[in-house]
Motif scaffolding. Sequence first.
Motif, PDB file in Angstrom:
ATOM      1  N   ARG A   1     -40.080 109.344  43.868  1.00  0.00           N
ATOM      2  CA  ARG A   1     -39.550 110.250  44.682  1.00  0.00           C
ATOM      3  C   ARG A   1     -40.424 110.672  45.854  1.00  0.00           C
ATOM      4  NH1 ARG A   1     -37.015 115.981  42.644  1.00  0.00           N
ATOM      5  NH2 ARG A   1     -39.086 116.700  42.840  1.00  0.00           N
ATOM      6  N   GLY A   2     -41.566 110.898  45.657  1.00  0.00           N
ATOM      7  CA  GLY A   2     -42.342 110.993  46.723  1.00  0.00           C
ATOM      8  C   GLY A   2     -42.422 109.937  47.816  1.00  0.00           C
ATOM      9  N   VAL A   3     -42.510 108.821  47.186  1.00  0.00           N
ATOM     10  CA  VAL A   3     -42.232 107.720  48.333  1.00  0.00           C
ATOM     11  C   VAL A   3     -41.422 107.722  49.255  1.00  0.00           C
ATOM     12  CG1 VAL A   3     -42.221 105.148  48.669  1.00  0.00           C
ATOM     13  CG2 VAL A   3     -44.066 105.968  46.754  1.00  0.00           C
ATOM     14  N   SER A   4     -40.226 107.951  48.549  1.00  0.00           N
ATOM     15  CA  SER A   4     -38.995 108.017  49.585  1.00  0.00           C
ATOM     16  C   SER A   4     -38.962 109.390  50.368  1.00  0.00           C
ATOM     17  CB  SER A   4     -37.522 108.005  48.643  1.00  0.00           C
ATOM     18  OG  SER A   4     -37.449 106.916  48.084  1.00  0.00           O
ATOM     19  N   TYR A   5     -39.664 110.243  49.891  1.00  0.00           N
ATOM     20  CA  TYR A   5     -39.933 111.408  50.742  1.00  0.00           C
ATOM     21  C   TYR A   5     -40.493 111.052  52.212  1.00  0.00           C
ATOM     22  CZ  TYR A   5     -37.577 115.138  47.913  1.00  0.00           C
ATOM     23  OH  TYR A   5     -36.634 115.942  47.277  1.00  0.00           O
ATOM     24  N   VAL A   6     -41.602 110.356  51.802  1.00  0.00           N
ATOM     25  CA  VAL A   6     -42.260 110.059  52.866  1.00  0.00           C
ATOM     26  C   VAL A   6     -41.885 108.944  53.880  1.00  0.00           C
ATOM     27  CG1 VAL A   6     -44.420 108.652  53.708  1.00  0.00           C
ATOM     28  CG2 VAL A   6     -44.714 110.313  51.647  1.00  0.00           C
TER      29      VAL A   6
ATOM     30  N   ALA B   1     -48.433 100.889  52.955  1.00  0.00           N
ATOM     31  CA  ALA B   1     -49.402 101.092  51.632  1.00  0.00           C
ATOM     32  C   ALA B   1     -49.000 102.224  50.620  1.00  0.00           C
ATOM     33  CB  ALA B   1     -50.937 101.467  51.976  1.00  0.00           C
ATOM     34  N   LEU B   2     -48.270 103.080  51.148  1.00  0.00           N
ATOM     35  CA  LEU B   2     -47.701 104.253  50.292  1.00  0.00           C
ATOM     36  C   LEU B   2     -46.587 103.748  49.518  1.00  0.00           C
ATOM     37  CD1 LEU B   2     -47.691 106.823  49.174  1.00  0.00           C
ATOM     38  CD2 LEU B   2     -46.381 107.719  51.119  1.00  0.00           C
ATOM     39  N   THR B   3     -45.808 102.704  49.917  1.00  0.00           N
ATOM     40  CA  THR B   3     -44.608 102.352  49.238  1.00  0.00           C
ATOM     41  C   THR B   3     -45.357 101.341  48.196  1.00  0.00           C
ATOM     42  OG1 THR B   3     -43.196 102.425  51.175  1.00  0.00           O
ATOM     43  CG2 THR B   3     -42.754 100.602  49.497  1.00  0.00           C
ATOM     44  N   LEU B   4     -46.260 100.458  48.660  1.00  0.00           N
ATOM     45  CA  LEU B   4     -46.760  99.706  47.627  1.00  0.00           C
ATOM     46  C   LEU B   4     -47.492 100.561  46.318  1.00  0.00           C
ATOM     47  CD1 LEU B   4     -47.764  97.083  46.366  1.00  0.00           C
ATOM     48  CD2 LEU B   4     -50.049  97.222  48.028  1.00  0.00           C
ATOM     49  N   ALA B   5     -47.993 101.671  46.799  1.00  0.00           N
ATOM     50  CA  ALA B   5     -48.756 102.468  45.814  1.00  0.00           C
ATOM     51  C   ALA B   5     -47.513 103.248  44.874  1.00  0.00           C
ATOM     52  CB  ALA B   5     -49.720 103.634  46.409  1.00  0.00           C
ATOM     53  N   GLY B   6     -46.639 103.577  45.338  1.00  0.00           N
ATOM     54  CA  GLY B   6     -45.479 104.154  44.854  1.00  0.00           C
ATOM     55  C   GLY B   6     -44.764 103.377  44.108  1.00  0.00           C
ATOM     56  N   CYS B   7     -44.419 101.916  44.217  1.00  0.00           N
ATOM     57  CA  CYS B   7     -44.022 100.875  43.387  1.00  0.00           C
ATOM     58  C   CYS B   7     -44.877 100.303  42.381  1.00  0.00           C
ATOM     59  CB  CYS B   7     -43.114 100.161  44.352  1.00  0.00           C
ATOM     60  SG  CYS B   7     -41.938 101.366  45.187  1.00  0.00           S
ATOM     61  N   GLN B   8     -46.240  99.933  42.962  1.00  0.00           N
ATOM     62  CA  GLN B   8     -46.880  99.068  41.947  1.00  0.00           C
ATOM     63  C   GLN B   8     -47.066  99.332  40.651  1.00  0.00           C
ATOM     64  OE1 GLN B   8     -49.932  96.892  44.002  1.00  0.00           O
ATOM     65  NE2 GLN B   8     -51.273  97.189  42.191  1.00  0.00           N
ATOM     66  N   SER B   9     -47.350 100.417  39.973  1.00  0.00           N
ATOM     67  CA  SER B   9     -47.719 100.591  38.775  1.00  0.00           C
ATOM     68  C   SER B   9     -46.455 101.001  37.998  1.00  0.00           C
ATOM     69  CB  SER B   9     -48.754 102.101  38.454  1.00  0.00           C
ATOM     70  OG  SER B   9     -48.060 103.130  39.003  1.00  0.00           O
ATOM     71  N   THR B  10     -45.437 101.547  38.626  1.00  0.00           N
ATOM     72  CA  THR B  10     -44.089 101.692  38.098  1.00  0.00           C
ATOM     73  C   THR B  10     -43.585 100.344  37.709  1.00  0.00           C
ATOM     74  OG1 THR B  10     -43.031 102.065  40.274  1.00  0.00           O
ATOM     75  CG2 THR B  10     -43.654 104.080  38.974  1.00  0.00           C
ATOM     76  N   ASN B  11     -43.723  99.407  38.572  1.00  0.00           N
ATOM     77  CA  ASN B  11     -43.209  98.230  37.955  1.00  0.00           C
ATOM     78  C   ASN B  11     -43.705  97.500  37.115  1.00  0.00           C
ATOM     79  OD1 ASN B  11     -41.431  98.062  40.456  1.00  0.00           O
ATOM     80  ND2 ASN B  11     -42.896  96.709  41.733  1.00  0.00           N
ATOM     81  N   GLN B  12     -45.165  98.100  36.764  1.00  0.00           N
ATOM     82  CA  GLN B  12     -45.841  97.409  35.580  1.00  0.00           C
ATOM     83  C   GLN B  12     -45.660  98.351  34.435  1.00  0.00           C
ATOM     84  OE1 GLN B  12     -49.870  97.623  37.070  1.00  0.00           O
ATOM     85  NE2 GLN B  12     -49.590  95.862  38.320  1.00  0.00           N
ATOM     86  N   THR B  13     -45.470  99.567  34.483  1.00  0.00           N
ATOM     87  CA  THR B  13     -45.358 100.413  33.043  1.00  0.00           C
ATOM     88  C   THR B  13     -44.013 100.940  32.798  1.00  0.00           C
ATOM     89  OG1 THR B  13     -45.835 102.477  34.715  1.00  0.00           O
ATOM     90  CG2 THR B  13     -47.673 101.348  33.826  1.00  0.00           C
TER      91      THR B  13
END
Length: 262
Positions: free
Chosen positions: A189-194, A5-17
């Motif tokens: 970066r936070g997503v990759s740290y997790v 879920a965190l990976t999705l959270a970390g990538c979803q909006s960046t994919n869009q914006t």
Amino acid sequence: MILGALTLAGCQSTNQTDDMIRVDRAQGSEENIASLSSVINSNPQDPEGYNVRGSAYGRAGEFSRALADFNRALELNPRFYQAYANRGLVYRNMGKPVEAAADYNAALKLNPNYDVAYIGRGNVYRQAGRIDEAFGDFNRAIQLDTTDGRAFHNRGLIYQLRGQHDKAIDDFSKAISLSPSSPEPYNGRGVSYVALNDDENAFADFNHAIELDGKVAESWANQALIYERRGDKARAAKSYSHALGLDPKYIPAQAGLARTRG
């Protein structure tokens, strides 16, 4: 499940914006447009005036007017590669990736060393799932010594997708050094740290993303997931709720709140 879920959270909006136009209505104010129009009226055969006003219309969300200005700029100067790239970005914001890619290709045909066009086209490819081609474009922009942090951020997202989190962290860090006021690379970066079980650094990145822009649902959902990993469901639910207040359709926050509420 939480990491997914965190990976999705970390990538979803960046994919869009990422690389998208951030709407700023002030750019389309009567005063600003009047000033730019005055410049055009004083020299109606100068394509640069239309290119600048088109960019202002784009940032104001006035996409049809932006297209009209870029079209006029290209009529006056068919070799105006910057106008092609700017029009490509507007097309991408309008959900027209085919037209966007065509404009980025036209810009690169005129100037094969234009890093902005590689970054823009790379994002079109990435959103279309053409990851290898996107990676190639971001690499090319970086090889051209771009100072645009988006190239590193976007390549970092691909490294992240491939599970190469050390390389992703390096790219996000470079993006941060080039664009320190942008929350996106901190979230990335936070997503990759997790993924590397470094929750302390991840939490610091997510919190800093919130400090930079408290209106991004992704940042709050990411923060919430760290609270959840720590077993602090009360704080997690509060942050998930805040994320949903910013974006009621944000799926990671919906799922997180369902897990932690009560």
